[in-house]
Scaffold this motif. Structure first.
Motif, PDB file in Angstrom:
ATOM      1  N   ALA A   2      -8.243   4.936  -3.268  1.00  0.00           N
ATOM      2  CA  ALA A   2      -8.469   6.378  -3.337  1.00  0.00           C
ATOM      3  C   ALA A   2      -9.694   6.683  -4.198  1.00  0.00           C
ATOM      4  O   ALA A   2     -10.536   7.512  -3.837  1.00  0.00           O
ATOM      5  CB  ALA A   2      -7.236   7.076  -3.899  1.00  0.00           C
ATOM      6  N   THR A  48      -6.332  10.956  -3.583  1.00  0.00           N
ATOM      7  CA  THR A  48      -7.582  11.324  -2.913  1.00  0.00           C
ATOM      8  C   THR A  48      -7.768  12.833  -2.887  1.00  0.00           C
ATOM      9  O   THR A  48      -8.842  13.350  -3.240  1.00  0.00           O
ATOM     10  CB  THR A  48      -7.599  10.784  -1.471  1.00  0.00           C
ATOM     11  OG1 THR A  48      -7.459   9.358  -1.499  1.00  0.00           O
ATOM     12  CG2 THR A  48      -8.897  11.147  -0.770  1.00  0.00           C
ATOM     13  N   ALA A  54      -3.365   1.398  -3.703  1.00  0.00           N
ATOM     14  CA  ALA A  54      -3.614   2.740  -3.171  1.00  0.00           C
ATOM     15  C   ALA A  54      -4.501   3.546  -4.113  1.00  0.00           C
ATOM     16  O   ALA A  54      -5.411   4.255  -3.677  1.00  0.00           O
ATOM     17  CB  ALA A  54      -2.282   3.456  -2.953  1.00  0.00           C
ATOM     18  N   PHE A  61       0.843  -1.194   0.000  1.00  0.00           N
ATOM     19  CA  PHE A  61       0.000   0.000   0.000  1.00  0.00           C
ATOM     20  C   PHE A  61       0.880   1.246   0.000  1.00  0.00           C
ATOM     21  O   PHE A  61       1.689   1.448   0.909  1.00  0.00           O
ATOM     22  CB  PHE A  61      -0.911   0.015   1.223  1.00  0.00           C
ATOM     23  CG  PHE A  61      -1.791   1.226   1.315  1.00  0.00           C
ATOM     24  CD1 PHE A  61      -2.904   1.353   0.489  1.00  0.00           C
ATOM     25  CD2 PHE A  61      -1.509   2.235   2.224  1.00  0.00           C
ATOM     26  CE1 PHE A  61      -3.722   2.467   0.578  1.00  0.00           C
ATOM     27  CE2 PHE A  61      -2.319   3.345   2.324  1.00  0.00           C
ATOM     28  CZ  PHE A  61      -3.430   3.463   1.491  1.00  0.00           C
ATOM     29  N   PHE A 106      -1.882   7.266  -2.324  1.00  0.00           N
ATOM     30  CA  PHE A 106      -3.274   7.291  -1.885  1.00  0.00           C
ATOM     31  C   PHE A 106      -3.679   8.702  -1.471  1.00  0.00           C
ATOM     32  O   PHE A 106      -4.744   9.201  -1.881  1.00  0.00           O
ATOM     33  CB  PHE A 106      -3.473   6.330  -0.712  1.00  0.00           C
ATOM     34  CG  PHE A 106      -4.834   6.429  -0.073  1.00  0.00           C
ATOM     35  CD1 PHE A 106      -5.923   5.773  -0.626  1.00  0.00           C
ATOM     36  CD2 PHE A 106      -5.020   7.180   1.080  1.00  0.00           C
ATOM     37  CE1 PHE A 106      -7.182   5.861  -0.043  1.00  0.00           C
ATOM     38  CE2 PHE A 106      -6.274   7.283   1.671  1.00  0.00           C
ATOM     39  CZ  PHE A 106      -7.351   6.617   1.105  1.00  0.00           C
TER      40      PHE A 106
END
Length: 209
Positions: free
Chosen positions: A151, A16, A147, A7, A12
């Motif tokens: 997201a 996001t 990730a 991850f 991420f």
């Protein structure tokens, strides 16, 4: 093995934040209410779900094969921006002239969820372009792809929350408020459309597309 192998927290976070800024979940509420605010609670919930699922499907499609699709069709990002801008401009004109606030037929529930809510309002050229860029940054790493997927899901969950519970806003603003929101949403959509068209022209001129 490092944690980033499973991850990538940095990717991420970046994905996001970028998608939230571009897709603007709270900012979609006025447009959503202007289009389906007069419908029943169940119809609004269905439209919210359909719009988010359409957006998720479009973003996922371009995340998986966006570069290949654009290359095969010989389409650049500026072309996407121009098409999205023209479509949003048509919707904006409907809202500003009052045609977009008229009571639509029942069959149009799905159409509104597909266009313009699902795309290009949510899954627009900016979100598509950003997704393609982040896929390139993933560089074939499993942790980066995980990730990126999380997201995208997180942003669409936030979008669904904003649209699903937009009925709380209706209780406050009433019928007259929906009409006002429609005018404001039309103006905002027109501004977004003009910006997309300007970006498209700039992209064509600079040869980036």
């Amino acid at each position: 093995m490092a944690l980033t192998d499973y991850f990538d927290a940095r990717l991420f976070t970046a994905t996001t934040i970028t998608l939230v800024v571009i897709m603007d979940p709270p900012g979609t509420i006025p447009v959503f209410l202007s289009l389906v605010g007069r419908k029943s609670r169940l119809a609004r919930a269905r439209a919210a779900r359909q719009a988010v699922l359409v957006s998720l499907a479009v973003i996922t499609l371009f995340a998986v094969g966006g570069q290949a699709i654009l290359a095969y069709l010989h389409i650049g990002i500026p072309a996407l921006q121009g098409a999205g801008g023209l479509l949003l401009l048509l919707i904006a004109l409907d809202l500003l002239t009052g045609r977009g606030t008229a009571e639509p037929q029942e069959v149009e529930d799905v159409n509104v969820a597909l266009v313009p809510l699902g795309t290009p309002l949510l899954a627009g050229p900016g979100a598509i372009a950003a997704t393609i860029v982040f896929v390139r940054q993933a560089d074939g790493k499993t942790g980066s792809y995980v990730a990126l997927a999380l997201a995208i899901l997180a942003v669409h969950f936030l979008l669904w929350i904003c649209l699903r519970f937009s009925g709380l806003v209706i209780r406050l603003i009433k019928e007259s408020g929906i009409v006002l929101l429609a005018k404001i949403a039309g103006l905002l959509l027109a501004a977004i459309a003009v910006q997309l068209l300007a970006d498209a022209v700039r992209g064509f001129v600079s040869g980036s597309g």
